[in-house]
Design a protein around this motif. Sequence first.
Motif, PDB file in Angstrom:
ATOM      1  N   SER A  12       0.831  -1.204   0.000  1.00  0.00           N
ATOM      2  CA  SER A  12       0.000   0.000   0.000  1.00  0.00           C
ATOM      3  C   SER A  12       0.865   1.253   0.000  1.00  0.00           C
ATOM      4  O   SER A  12       0.607   2.202  -0.750  1.00  0.00           O
ATOM      5  CB  SER A  12      -0.905   0.053   1.233  1.00  0.00           C
ATOM      6  OG  SER A  12      -1.581  -1.139   1.408  1.00  0.00           O
ATOM      7  N   VAL A  13       1.888   1.253   0.871  1.00  0.00           N
ATOM      8  CA  VAL A  13       2.760   2.423   0.959  1.00  0.00           C
ATOM      9  C   VAL A  13       3.488   2.635  -0.366  1.00  0.00           C
ATOM     10  O   VAL A  13       3.526   3.747  -0.903  1.00  0.00           O
ATOM     11  CB  VAL A  13       3.771   2.271   2.115  1.00  0.00           C
ATOM     12  CG1 VAL A  13       4.849   3.345   2.037  1.00  0.00           C
ATOM     13  CG2 VAL A  13       3.055   2.372   3.452  1.00  0.00           C
ATOM     14  N   GLY A  16       0.977   3.771  -3.064  1.00  0.00           N
ATOM     15  CA  GLY A  16       0.491   5.115  -2.734  1.00  0.00           C
ATOM     16  C   GLY A  16       1.518   6.176  -3.073  1.00  0.00           C
ATOM     17  O   GLY A  16       1.212   7.180  -3.732  1.00  0.00           O
ATOM     18  N   PHE A  17       2.752   5.956  -2.653  1.00  0.00           N
ATOM     19  CA  PHE A  17       3.776   6.972  -2.910  1.00  0.00           C
ATOM     20  C   PHE A  17       4.194   7.005  -4.372  1.00  0.00           C
ATOM     21  O   PHE A  17       4.537   8.068  -4.887  1.00  0.00           O
ATOM     22  CB  PHE A  17       4.970   6.782  -1.977  1.00  0.00           C
ATOM     23  CG  PHE A  17       4.669   7.240  -0.581  1.00  0.00           C
ATOM     24  CD1 PHE A  17       4.212   8.531  -0.358  1.00  0.00           C
ATOM     25  CD2 PHE A  17       4.798   6.394   0.502  1.00  0.00           C
ATOM     26  CE1 PHE A  17       3.890   8.957   0.924  1.00  0.00           C
ATOM     27  CE2 PHE A  17       4.486   6.818   1.786  1.00  0.00           C
ATOM     28  CZ  PHE A  17       4.031   8.095   1.994  1.00  0.00           C
ATOM     29  N   PHE A  19       2.112   6.584  -6.844  1.00  0.00           N
ATOM     30  CA  PHE A  19       1.049   7.398  -7.432  1.00  0.00           C
ATOM     31  C   PHE A  19       1.275   8.887  -7.160  1.00  0.00           C
ATOM     32  O   PHE A  19       1.123   9.734  -8.034  1.00  0.00           O
ATOM     33  CB  PHE A  19      -0.291   6.935  -6.839  1.00  0.00           C
ATOM     34  CG  PHE A  19      -1.490   7.705  -7.316  1.00  0.00           C
ATOM     35  CD1 PHE A  19      -1.811   7.777  -8.660  1.00  0.00           C
ATOM     36  CD2 PHE A  19      -2.314   8.346  -6.397  1.00  0.00           C
ATOM     37  CE1 PHE A  19      -2.939   8.472  -9.086  1.00  0.00           C
ATOM     38  CE2 PHE A  19      -3.441   9.050  -6.822  1.00  0.00           C
ATOM     39  CZ  PHE A  19      -3.742   9.110  -8.163  1.00  0.00           C
ATOM     40  N   LEU A  20       1.694   9.209  -5.927  1.00  0.00           N
ATOM     41  CA  LEU A  20       1.891  10.616  -5.569  1.00  0.00           C
ATOM     42  C   LEU A  20       3.110  11.219  -6.261  1.00  0.00           C
ATOM     43  O   LEU A  20       3.108  12.386  -6.628  1.00  0.00           O
ATOM     44  CB  LEU A  20       2.061  10.760  -4.052  1.00  0.00           C
ATOM     45  CG  LEU A  20       0.792  10.797  -3.209  1.00  0.00           C
ATOM     46  CD1 LEU A  20       1.152  10.828  -1.725  1.00  0.00           C
ATOM     47  CD2 LEU A  20      -0.057  12.011  -3.556  1.00  0.00           C
ATOM     48  N   TYR A  21       4.181  10.423  -6.413  1.00  0.00           N
ATOM     49  CA  TYR A  21       5.445  11.040  -6.834  1.00  0.00           C
ATOM     50  C   TYR A  21       5.824  10.836  -8.300  1.00  0.00           C
ATOM     51  O   TYR A  21       6.563  11.646  -8.845  1.00  0.00           O
ATOM     52  CB  TYR A  21       6.578  10.578  -5.912  1.00  0.00           C
ATOM     53  CG  TYR A  21       6.520  11.315  -4.596  1.00  0.00           C
ATOM     54  CD1 TYR A  21       7.048  12.602  -4.498  1.00  0.00           C
ATOM     55  CD2 TYR A  21       5.890  10.780  -3.495  1.00  0.00           C
ATOM     56  CE1 TYR A  21       6.958  13.314  -3.318  1.00  0.00           C
ATOM     57  CE2 TYR A  21       5.785  11.483  -2.307  1.00  0.00           C
ATOM     58  CZ  TYR A  21       6.328  12.752  -2.229  1.00  0.00           C
ATOM     59  OH  TYR A  21       6.229  13.459  -1.076  1.00  0.00           O
ATOM     60  N   PRO A  23       4.176  11.248 -11.208  1.00  0.00           N
ATOM     61  CA  PRO A  23       3.892  12.391 -12.099  1.00  0.00           C
ATOM     62  C   PRO A  23       4.856  13.552 -11.894  1.00  0.00           C
ATOM     63  O   PRO A  23       5.302  14.179 -12.861  1.00  0.00           O
ATOM     64  CB  PRO A  23       2.475  12.790 -11.708  1.00  0.00           C
ATOM     65  CG  PRO A  23       1.868  11.565 -11.147  1.00  0.00           C
ATOM     66  CD  PRO A  23       2.976  10.843 -10.450  1.00  0.00           C
ATOM     67  N   ILE A  24       5.214  13.816 -10.630  1.00  0.00           N
ATOM     68  CA  ILE A  24       6.128  14.927 -10.361  1.00  0.00           C
ATOM     69  C   ILE A  24       7.523  14.613 -10.898  1.00  0.00           C
ATOM     70  O   ILE A  24       8.175  15.465 -11.510  1.00  0.00           O
ATOM     71  CB  ILE A  24       6.173  15.221  -8.839  1.00  0.00           C
ATOM     72  CG1 ILE A  24       4.786  15.674  -8.359  1.00  0.00           C
ATOM     73  CG2 ILE A  24       7.214  16.274  -8.520  1.00  0.00           C
ATOM     74  CD1 ILE A  24       4.670  15.885  -6.877  1.00  0.00           C
ATOM     75  N   ILE A  26       8.283  12.639 -13.428  1.00  0.00           N
ATOM     76  CA  ILE A  26       8.247  12.727 -14.894  1.00  0.00           C
ATOM     77  C   ILE A  26       8.350  14.187 -15.331  1.00  0.00           C
ATOM     78  O   ILE A  26       9.107  14.543 -16.234  1.00  0.00           O
ATOM     79  CB  ILE A  26       6.948  12.092 -15.435  1.00  0.00           C
ATOM     80  CG1 ILE A  26       6.990  10.575 -15.243  1.00  0.00           C
ATOM     81  CG2 ILE A  26       6.749  12.439 -16.903  1.00  0.00           C
ATOM     82  CD1 ILE A  26       5.712   9.871 -15.630  1.00  0.00           C
TER      83      ILE A  26
END
Lengths: 265, 295
Positions: A12-13, A16-17, A19-21, A23-24, A26
């Motif tokens: 999960s961690v 989750g991370f 997904f969060l990071y 895009p940034i 890229i």
Amino acid sequence: MTGRFSWFNATSVALGFAFLYIPILILIIFSFNESKLVTVWGGFSTKWYGELLQNEAYLNAAWVTLRIAFVTATVATALGTIAAMMLVRSGRFRGRTLFTGMVYAPLVMPEVITGLSLLLLFISIGMDRGMLTITLAHITFCMCFASVVISSRLVTFDSSLEEAAEDLGASPLDAFLSVTLPNILPAIAAAWLLTFTLSLDDFVIASFTSGPGATTLPMKIYSSVRLGVTPEVNALSTILIGLVATGVIVASLIGKRAERITEAT
Amino acid sequence: MKPNRLLMAIPYIWLLVLFLAPFGIVIKMSLSDLAVSIPPYTPQLDISEGWAGLRALFANLDFENYAWLADDPLYINAFTSSLIIAAVSTLLTLLVAYPLAYAMACAPRRWRGLLVMLVILPFWTSFLIRVYAWIGILKSEGLLNQLLLSVGVISEPLVILNTTTAVYIGIVYSYLPFMVLPIYAALEKMDGSLLEAAEDLGASRLSAFWLVTFPLSLPGVLAGCFLVFIPALGEFVIPDLLGGSNTLMIGKTLYVEFFSNLDWPVASAVAVVLLAILIVPIFLFQRQQQKVSEQ
């Protein structure tokens, strides 16, 4: 909760991370792309940074945005501190429900409504729109964020310490300055940083309340993004992300050090 | 310190003048009519006429704009599709956020500070930039399609950008920290021995989760849902940049009415209706916040 960190938790961690990071990441990688196409890699280059630094429209917008954010953060934190004192220390007073409502509502109010209503206010009192009106609008919603951050710290602070100072002869102002203020200072610093970032970041409210001659950085970014994805915006984003990340990391290190010092004494 | 009254009045008056009073102006504007003038609406208050001017102003206000909103399917569709999009994306955000928050609460104590900081960090970087980052990923010649095509999962590029799917992705991505943090805060406070007790009494891990952990995390789940649903309903930037012209959302409709059509009265009427829809969740959110802060 006590730790039983399972494989499910670890996955999960990780997801989750990611997904969060991703895009940034890229976005940052493609700011160093030689090609004008943002999605095709054409070799490493820093040319977009060079072009960005020569683009006066961006530099002017950045300067306008920074000045607005600085004034906003300072005034909003001061007003937010007073509002937090009022929420936490005043007990029951007339109009308390209304006041609490006015402090919490802007936190979730859609920006289009806040922006439209403030614009109509400025027009109806005949105020020229520009940096001043953007700043007033930003102070209004930022002070609510500041007061929530500060009051959460104020709640945990024992007010009898302040009463003790007053019993020992300090004036209420002295007691506040020498007992309460040092204790809530970390929250005040956090509130200042938060409101500074919120003001720096705001696009919708600024675009409603600004007038000719006052273009903020988000407004400038928005108009270039509308025209298509450009490497210049990637370069600008990377600089902003770098600044913010450095700021947050430095602030948390200072916080950690302050904690260790208070623990040691 | 008993707060000084005069000083205390400043934020109160500030919010009255710059937060509450403007709503009155929006309501008045929503009852006015569009006109070819500067500013573009009628009636306007003529102060020189004094009392008669005020009476004339009120005589010329009507509910025409609301009738217009109710008649035109564009606005009704915009409201219903915003409600659906906001509700679905709140649910999706919850599904993504809960396992993450749960894992963070289970993590060893010394990691937790770092994990919380990593969740907050993207929130500090510009919202606009984070939405922009997805354009390069989702467009038809974008990175996601390049990846899927090269792996061979798909044979022609998927159309994601400028659809509702892209709006869902954008909302979940942008609002994730608002859902993770309250749930994490609720779970972290939980007493781990409760779970042990449940398991000692014969509950399986899964039923212990549904009977003990989940109910205890509900205040966090609720706070998170409010924090995502309310702003998502009026969202403008995400549907505008990722949803293209196919996505109808009320925040975008309001923006277009105001800036492109220059129809201030209709834009105001849209704002009033949006606010009327939001008053219930905002009120519930405040009640919940107050309950949490009193505990």
